[in-house]
Design an enzyme around this catalytic site. Structure first.
Site, PDB file in Angstrom:
ATOM      1  N   THR A   1      -8.649   6.429  -1.407  1.00  0.00           N
ATOM      2  CA  THR A   1     -10.054   6.008  -1.506  1.00  0.00           C
ATOM      3  C   THR A   1     -10.999   7.157  -1.186  1.00  0.00           C
ATOM      4  O   THR A   1     -12.149   7.131  -1.583  1.00  0.00           O
ATOM      5  CB  THR A   1     -10.356   4.823  -0.561  1.00  0.00           C
ATOM      6  OG1 THR A   1      -9.930   5.155   0.769  1.00  0.00           O
ATOM      7  CG2 THR A   1      -9.635   3.569  -1.018  1.00  0.00           C
TER       8      THR A   1
ATOM      9  N   HIS B   1       0.805  -1.229   0.000  1.00  0.00           N
ATOM     10  CA  HIS B   1       0.000   0.000   0.000  1.00  0.00           C
ATOM     11  C   HIS B   1       0.833   1.272   0.000  1.00  0.00           C
ATOM     12  O   HIS B   1       0.283   2.349   0.232  1.00  0.00           O
ATOM     13  CB  HIS B   1      -0.916   0.036   1.227  1.00  0.00           C
ATOM     14  CG  HIS B   1      -2.090  -0.888   1.159  1.00  0.00           C
ATOM     15  ND1 HIS B   1      -3.270  -0.573   0.517  1.00  0.00           N
ATOM     16  CD2 HIS B   1      -2.262  -2.131   1.639  1.00  0.00           C
ATOM     17  CE1 HIS B   1      -4.119  -1.575   0.627  1.00  0.00           C
ATOM     18  NE2 HIS B   1      -3.534  -2.536   1.301  1.00  0.00           N
TER      19      HIS B   1
ATOM     20  N   LYS C   1       0.837  14.443   1.077  1.00  0.00           N
ATOM     21  CA  LYS C   1      -0.549  14.714   0.688  1.00  0.00           C
ATOM     22  C   LYS C   1      -0.779  16.198   0.429  1.00  0.00           C
ATOM     23  O   LYS C   1      -1.795  16.590  -0.116  1.00  0.00           O
ATOM     24  CB  LYS C   1      -1.510  14.177   1.754  1.00  0.00           C
ATOM     25  CG  LYS C   1      -1.474  12.650   1.865  1.00  0.00           C
ATOM     26  CD  LYS C   1      -2.412  12.136   2.927  1.00  0.00           C
ATOM     27  CE  LYS C   1      -2.319  10.619   3.089  1.00  0.00           C
ATOM     28  NZ  LYS C   1      -2.903   9.870   1.964  1.00  0.00           N
TER      29      LYS C   1
ATOM     30  N   LYS D   1     -14.791   8.173  -2.756  1.00  0.00           N
ATOM     31  CA  LYS D   1     -15.995   8.502  -1.989  1.00  0.00           C
ATOM     32  C   LYS D   1     -16.584   9.827  -2.447  1.00  0.00           C
ATOM     33  O   LYS D   1     -17.805   9.971  -2.600  1.00  0.00           O
ATOM     34  CB  LYS D   1     -15.671   8.543  -0.494  1.00  0.00           C
ATOM     35  CG  LYS D   1     -15.272   7.198   0.081  1.00  0.00           C
ATOM     36  CD  LYS D   1     -14.569   7.345   1.420  1.00  0.00           C
ATOM     37  CE  LYS D   1     -13.898   6.030   1.809  1.00  0.00           C
ATOM     38  NZ  LYS D   1     -12.928   6.171   2.890  1.00  0.00           N
TER      39      LYS D   1
ATOM     40  N   LYS E   1      -8.123  14.072   5.138  1.00  0.00           N
ATOM     41  CA  LYS E   1      -7.311  12.860   5.086  1.00  0.00           C
ATOM     42  C   LYS E   1      -6.195  12.992   6.105  1.00  0.00           C
ATOM     43  O   LYS E   1      -6.027  14.065   6.701  1.00  0.00           O
ATOM     44  CB  LYS E   1      -6.733  12.637   3.693  1.00  0.00           C
ATOM     45  CG  LYS E   1      -5.907  13.806   3.151  1.00  0.00           C
ATOM     46  CD  LYS E   1      -5.466  13.546   1.713  1.00  0.00           C
ATOM     47  CE  LYS E   1      -6.647  13.605   0.786  1.00  0.00           C
ATOM     48  NZ  LYS E   1      -6.583  12.688  -0.343  1.00  0.00           N
ATOM     49  N   ARG E   2      -5.453  11.929   6.299  1.00  0.00           N
ATOM     50  CA  ARG E   2      -4.310  11.982   7.210  1.00  0.00           C
ATOM     51  C   ARG E   2      -3.389  13.143   6.820  1.00  0.00           C
ATOM     52  O   ARG E   2      -3.135  13.368   5.644  1.00  0.00           O
ATOM     53  CB  ARG E   2      -3.565  10.649   7.128  1.00  0.00           C
ATOM     54  CG  ARG E   2      -2.348  10.529   8.007  1.00  0.00           C
ATOM     55  CD  ARG E   2      -1.910   9.060   8.089  1.00  0.00           C
ATOM     56  NE  ARG E   2      -1.754   8.465   6.760  1.00  0.00           N
ATOM     57  CZ  ARG E   2      -0.593   8.360   6.129  1.00  0.00           C
ATOM     58  NH1 ARG E   2       0.507   8.843   6.670  1.00  0.00           N
ATOM     59  NH2 ARG E   2      -0.522   7.768   4.944  1.00  0.00           N
TER      60      ARG E   2
END
Length: 840
Positions: free
Chosen positions: A680, A379, A578, A684, A572-573
């Site tokens: 993911t 992952h 990111k 969504k 998100k984290r």
């Protein structure tokens, strides 16, 4: 492996009169009767009880009763059919709340609404009484939860294995802009959905030493002795399929002390010493993902991983022996262990240990079984996230496993040497043992060598694994490698979380989409229908109002935010790759435009952030502080009122995302290309009709392919361009030549957002200006600003924007975990569908 619980508790076999009961009623009247019975008798409450917790628990027990009869039938069907089984091993299962999902999948929403109305209870209040299960911290755990939902819906014999953490990651509060962590004791009031199975407890060994003994026929065998053992006690949680009678199992292990107790020390007054072993044992599953910056943290993390692997494998072998005895001839044909990321990779060595040491199997036979049953999902593309454990720590905690790993490596190095004679550099790169000032065990390499399948989770991710991190292994075993693009379950992430939109979709194309998301493509022609667009747009607006209400309740404040603003969301984290920082720089750019009066044809915008930073991750926590300081300045500035609002939602979690994703207009998926495995959250948002602004990273590439270039706001360097730029990256030159970025940096450098905290954001400023910045924030700024301008302009034309929204939902069919799991089963597991209703 024998249970550690007294056999006298379980020696009587249940009679049919005890176990065979008529089906429970699914209508409002029997549901209301059972809720009342549980409230009064199971829980012992009376008319003076005002706590919603007990009403919720009574409701959950009534629903669980209906799950239980289907759960048993499913187990009987798998056993009677001697089904091939898959076991999904994951250190995280981010389940969220269970009640709503169970209601939906059992088809109980309408009768329960009536039952609760008749009892004078409020459904929403009871649902909100359930805490999010603290069994994960991000996308990895949420994916695992979606996967086991799809396995049950597809009626596949798959059991999930995880750990029953007493405390979740942490509860995040924001104080003066800083992230503050509080314990998330989600099990404080128990967990009504779990069933303890003490009779299936497994013994887990740690420490000790190994010695060689002579067995029958003078055969030498290795014995692991003088160990300090703990118990793994299973707790089962039902996982219902969508209205099909199947209920699979998520089995979570809780660590506990053995019955051995140092009574001598206790009688001598050394109470703390006498219970030290008990405390050490129970601490293993006390906290999700302990901080492994310290030596104690590393040891605890390794203990967690081994407890998960050993208990799960012993349990699976127990199931096998119950049906087949100790004949393992066909074990590999009937069992598969899917390793969810590198955390459970010790399972490769543990299965070898069990087969050789417990069942006297030779190396070749045990290795043949192991390498035909293990499958590994990777992952991450971040090398630092591929776990490595010091050999010293392994020798201390798991000496027998270390011996097996060294043996695996010796045989593997022989295979590499035969393929590439004399290529010592390659052998060093591929060795399971990394040499250096301290030897390390490369756990991802162990998973690859011991598995028959290795998959990435998006097309780009899988390609980059083969070209980069695992290139040597791909050249040796190209047939092992495959791709399985992630997905999300449409039950929770559309049918449950967005009921108004779900109802409109069902009214328009029928209800089959809930189990076949590809049917959403039938929505595409309706994007040209003005009345349909109007209904779609109104539902989105209603969902935004719901999100504003959630924000008000969650944060205790009310802001000047209109539902007609563009809701621009990044949840998100918090991690540098990111790039929440890039989003924050754009917010400063928008603020600068406002202050300069550049607001012609302006698109009012609410920028919403959410996410947790790991407690020891300094830069991520500093980015949270920056976002909150920016929000404080902008939201108080009269010039920005009605034009720009910034929100950081604390304690982001599954139940929050259920509200957020339905009310989002623009989904921020802006990671540095080549860093995100899949994502993911992007799926969504897309399913719920949000547009994506993003880089060509992870599953963004496939999202763009499905929805079309014109319905995706693309920017940024590609993964190849990122690598080419590394040697000559000049962020300071970029800043000097780009007026917008220069002005943004000026705001940061004059401490406009930290006037009373001088220098606090200097590390962020330095990271942006650093020519070795791995995230290349400055390089993508100009492209990001342009894409944001395009998105803002598109939003002003609400008819065109709504059409884009409909087309995003219509094109999202690929991103269902039903499709993902079907591919896992077709290519890796090869299970047969089993109907729990008929037993065949």
């Amino acid at each position: 492996m024998q249970s550690m619980i007294s056999k006298s508790l379980f020696k009587s076999s249940p009679t049919p009169a005890l176990t065979e009961k008529p089906p429970l009623g699914m209508g409002a009247a029997p549901l209301a009767e059972d809720i009342s019975r549980h409230f009064n008798y199971t829980l012992g409450r009376d008319k003076n009880c005002k706590s919603a917790h007990y009403s919720y628990t009574a409701l959950a027990l009534a629903v669980r009763d209906r799950l239980m009869e289907r759960w048993k039938n499913t187990a009987y069907a798998y056993e009677e059919g001697d089904s091939k089984r898959a076991y999904y091993l994951s250190l995280e299962f981010l389940m969220g709340r269970t009640l709503g999902n169970a209601m939906l999948n059992l088809g109980l929403e309408n009768p329960l609404h009536k039952a609760l109305h008749d009892l004078g209870l409020d459904m929403e209040e009871l649902i909100d009484s359930e805490p999010d299960a603290g069994l994960g911290n991000g996308g990895l755990g949420r994916l695992a939860a979606c996967f086991i939902d799809s396995c049950a819906t597809l009626q596949l014999p798959v059991m999930g294995y995880g750990l029953r953490y007493e405390y979740g990651m942490f509860r995040q509060n924001i104080e003066q802009g800083h992230q503050m962590e509080e314990p998330d004791h989600w099990l404080r009031n128990g967990h009504v959905w779990e069933i303890e199975r003490p009779e299936l407890t497994q013994r887990i060994r740690f420490g000790g030493r190994t010695e060689t003994q002579e067995g029958p026929n003078r055969v030498k065998r290795v014995v692991w002795v003088d160990t300090h053992d703990v118990l793994a006690v299973p707790y089962d949680i039902p996982v219902p399929g969508y209205q099909n009678g199947t209920v699979n199992t998520l089995r979570l292990w809780k660590s506990a002390a053995t019955d051995e107790f140092d009574l001598g020390e206790f009688n001598a007054g050394s109470y703390s010493e006498s219970v030290a072993a008990k405390n050490t044992a129970e601490n293993i599953t006390m906290v999700l993902y302990p901080n492994d910056a310290s030596e104690n943290g590393k040891e605890l993390r390794l203990r967690q991983q081994y407890l998960l692997a050993s208990a799960s494998l012993q349990d699976a072998i127990r199931l096998w022996i119950r049906k087949h005895g100790e004949n393992f001839t066909h074990f590999a044909e009937k069992n598969c262990f899917q390793l969810n990321d590198t955390h459970p990779s010790i399972a490769v060595a543990e299965l070898m240990r069990i087969l050789m040491d417990e069942y006297d199997m030779g190396w070749d036979e045990a290795w043949a079984i192991t390498t035909k049953t293990m499958a590994y999902t990777n992952h991450t593309l971040l090398p630092e996230a591929l776990e490595r454990w010091p050999v010293r720590l392994f020798r201390q905690l798991l000496p027998r496993l270390l011996e097996i790993i060294f043996d695996i490596n010796a045989r593997f190095m022989g295979e590499v040497s035969n393929r590439w004679p004399g290529d010592f550099d390659r052998m060093a790169r591929m060795s399971l043992i990394e040499e250096g000032w301290e030897q390390q065990v490369r756990m991802a390499f162990l998973a690859i060598v011991g598995s028959y399948s290795v998959n990435g989770v998006a097309e780009l991710h899988s390609d980059l694994l083969k070209q980069g991190l695992f290139r040597d292994f791909y050249e040796l075993w190209p047939d092992k490698f495959n791709n399985k693009t992630n997905g999300v379950t449409p039950r929770r992430w559309l049918a449950w979380c967005n009921p108004k939109l779900s109802a409109l979709i069902t009214e328009t194309i029928g209800e089959g989409w809930v189990t076949d998301l590809s049917l959403l493509s039938k929505l595409a022609p309706h994007a040209d229908n003005a009345k349909f667009r109007q209904r779609w747009r109104q539902i989105k607006r209603d969902n935004k109002i719901r999100l504003l209400e959630y924000k008000k309740n969650e944060m205790g404040v009310d802001g000047a935010i209109s539902p007609d603003m563009m809701f621009d969301v990044q949840v998100k984290r918090i991690h540098e790759y990111k790039r929440q920082l890039l989003n924050a720089l754009h917010v400063i750019h928008l603020y600068d435009r406002i202050k300069r009066g550049d607001t012609a044809n302006w698109t009012p915008r609410c920028v919403l952030f959410g996410g947790k930073a790991a407690p020891g991750y300094f830069m991520a926590k500093l980015i949270i502080k920056l976002i909150n300081n920016i929000a404080s300045v902008i939201n108080k500035d009269p010039a920005a009122q009605g034009l720009l609002n910034v929100v950081f939602v604390p304690n982001y979690r599954v139940s929050a995302m259920e509200v957020i994703c339905a009310g989002t207009d623009l989904s921020e998926q802006i990671s540095t290309a080549g860093k995100e495995a899949s994502g993911t959250g992007n799926m969504k948002f897309m399913i719920n009709g949000a547009m994506t602004i993003g880089t060509l990273d992870g599953a963004n590439i496939e999202i763009r392919e499905e929805v079309g270039d014109e319905n995706f706001f693309l920017f940024g360097l590609t993964a190849e361009e990122v690598e080419r730029t590394r040697g000559n990256y000049d962020p300071n030159g970029i800043i000097a030549s780009n007026e917008d970025l220069h002005r943004v940096m000026h705001y940061l450098e004059i401490s406009h957002f930290n006037k009373f905290e001088p220098g606090i954001f200097d590390p962020i400023i330095m990271s942006i200006r650093n020519p070795h910045d791995p995230w290349m924030t400055a390089a993508d700024f100009a492209g990001y600003v342009k894409a944001q301008r395009d998105a803002a302009a598109a939003y002003l034309d609400q008819e065109a924007w709504t059409k884009m929204s409909i087309l995003n939902t219509a094109a999202s069919g690929k991103f269902s975990t039903d499709r993902t799991i079907s591919e896992y089963n077709r290519d890796i597991w090869k299970l047969q569908q089993v109907s729990a209703l008929t037993g065949v």
